[in-house]
Design a protein around this motif. Sequence first.
Motif, PDB file in Angstrom:
ATOM      1  N   GLN A 117      12.897  -2.918 -15.698  1.00  0.00           N
ATOM      2  CA  GLN A 117      12.216  -1.649 -14.718  1.00  0.00           C
ATOM      3  C   GLN A 117      11.078  -1.948 -13.990  1.00  0.00           C
ATOM      4  O   GLN A 117      10.618  -1.369 -12.763  1.00  0.00           O
ATOM      5  N   LEU A 118      10.329  -3.036 -14.792  1.00  0.00           N
ATOM      6  CA  LEU A 118       8.983  -3.495 -13.856  1.00  0.00           C
ATOM      7  C   LEU A 118       9.634  -4.267 -12.690  1.00  0.00           C
ATOM      8  O   LEU A 118       9.037  -4.033 -11.843  1.00  0.00           O
ATOM      9  N   HIS A 119      10.586  -4.859 -12.883  1.00  0.00           N
ATOM     10  CA  HIS A 119      11.073  -5.758 -11.552  1.00  0.00           C
ATOM     11  C   HIS A 119      11.607  -4.713 -10.578  1.00  0.00           C
ATOM     12  O   HIS A 119      11.130  -5.042  -9.281  1.00  0.00           O
ATOM     13  N   GLU A 120      12.330  -3.699 -10.951  1.00  0.00           N
ATOM     14  CA  GLU A 120      12.682  -2.672 -10.204  1.00  0.00           C
ATOM     15  C   GLU A 120      11.563  -1.805  -9.241  1.00  0.00           C
ATOM     16  O   GLU A 120      11.345  -1.671  -8.201  1.00  0.00           O
ATOM     17  N   LYS A 125       8.152  -1.039  -4.959  1.00  0.00           N
ATOM     18  CA  LYS A 125       6.909  -1.405  -4.188  1.00  0.00           C
ATOM     19  C   LYS A 125       6.776  -2.353  -3.089  1.00  0.00           C
ATOM     20  O   LYS A 125       6.377  -2.102  -1.934  1.00  0.00           O
ATOM     21  N   GLN A 126       7.572  -3.354  -3.246  1.00  0.00           N
ATOM     22  CA  GLN A 126       7.684  -4.106  -2.297  1.00  0.00           C
ATOM     23  C   GLN A 126       8.484  -3.660  -1.080  1.00  0.00           C
ATOM     24  O   GLN A 126       8.118  -3.998   0.031  1.00  0.00           O
ATOM     25  N   GLU A 127       9.339  -2.923  -1.343  1.00  0.00           N
ATOM     26  CA  GLU A 127      10.418  -2.270  -0.230  1.00  0.00           C
ATOM     27  C   GLU A 127       9.264  -1.128   0.677  1.00  0.00           C
ATOM     28  O   GLU A 127       9.191  -1.030   1.715  1.00  0.00           O
ATOM     29  N   LEU A 133       4.371  -2.064   5.933  1.00  0.00           N
ATOM     30  CA  LEU A 133       3.920  -3.187   6.968  1.00  0.00           C
ATOM     31  C   LEU A 133       4.734  -3.006   8.113  1.00  0.00           C
ATOM     32  O   LEU A 133       4.367  -3.228   9.280  1.00  0.00           O
ATOM     33  N   LYS A 134       5.906  -2.489   8.040  1.00  0.00           N
ATOM     34  CA  LYS A 134       6.850  -2.265   9.241  1.00  0.00           C
ATOM     35  C   LYS A 134       6.218  -1.070  10.028  1.00  0.00           C
ATOM     36  O   LYS A 134       6.130  -1.088  11.184  1.00  0.00           O
ATOM     37  N   MET A 135       5.838  -0.228   9.510  1.00  0.00           N
ATOM     38  CA  MET A 135       4.946   0.939  10.093  1.00  0.00           C
ATOM     39  C   MET A 135       3.742   0.472  10.796  1.00  0.00           C
ATOM     40  O   MET A 135       3.201   0.944  11.911  1.00  0.00           O
TER      41      MET A 135
END
Length: 299
Positions: A117-120, A125-127, A133-135
């Motif tokens: 779950q932490l990785h998810e 959060k990375q996504e 960052l894309k915006m």
Amino acid sequence: FVSNELLYRSFEVFGPIERANVVVDDRGKSTGEGIIEFAKKSSANVCLRFCSEKCFFLTASLRPCVVEPFEVNEDDDGLPDKSLNKKSPEFNHERSVGPRFAEIGSFEHEYGTRWKQLHELFKTKQEALKRELKMEEEKLEAQMEYARYEHETELLRQELRKRESDNERKKMEWEMREKQAEEMRKRDEENMRRQQTEMQTRMLRQEEDMRRRQQENTLFMQAQQLNSLLDQQEGFGGNNNGGNNFDNFGRASNNSPFEFRDPISALLGGNAGGGNSGNGTGNGPNNPQVRSFFDLFLR
């Protein structure tokens, strides 16, 4: 403490493996990631499905493996067993338990699920960070385009102001030249008018001088004629013994066909009278017209 060999043995359960390597940094330490190259794509798909649905541990750590598709890097040699410190207590502790699947509802499964779950959450959060960052990139790109447009517009404004300034300067130069040309034309006209006035004045003066000289010449010729007539009259008076007999002759011969006229009176337009010529009150030298003529001649 996961090496290439452990990684190979752990994922060998899903199918034949061509290569299994642990990713290391510049100092040779593991980055916590590894690459497994399966001989068949089906084996890789099975690995992806099982590791996504369940918690797959490699050592005693409750941090499960998170499997994602990845392209193989041919230049990576991974982390061999000989690179690990086998005398470390932690190595013996981690290697004390081998690869296994956790039992559902067990302690390992619970904390393994939390790690997943932490990785998810990290992936989420990375996504989100990537989207942000894309915006931000799109926003920065839009700001950059707007700034470029403003910059180009400002350059065009500066060029336009420069051209307007040049046109205004040229206009002022042309107006100055026209003003100078107009002043020169007016000055030339004034000089020409002054020259014409001076020329007319000189011509009038010359005409006046010519008329005055003509008058002087005329008066001089009349004076010479008058002197000549006076000399002739004086000559006649000396030959006739004082002029009285001549006058008497004139008066005695009123009925004579010959009539004598005074030459001075004839010159000045007077009447010839025998009595007037003899008594000196006629058109002789004492006449006012003769005196004024002599005065004018002397002046």
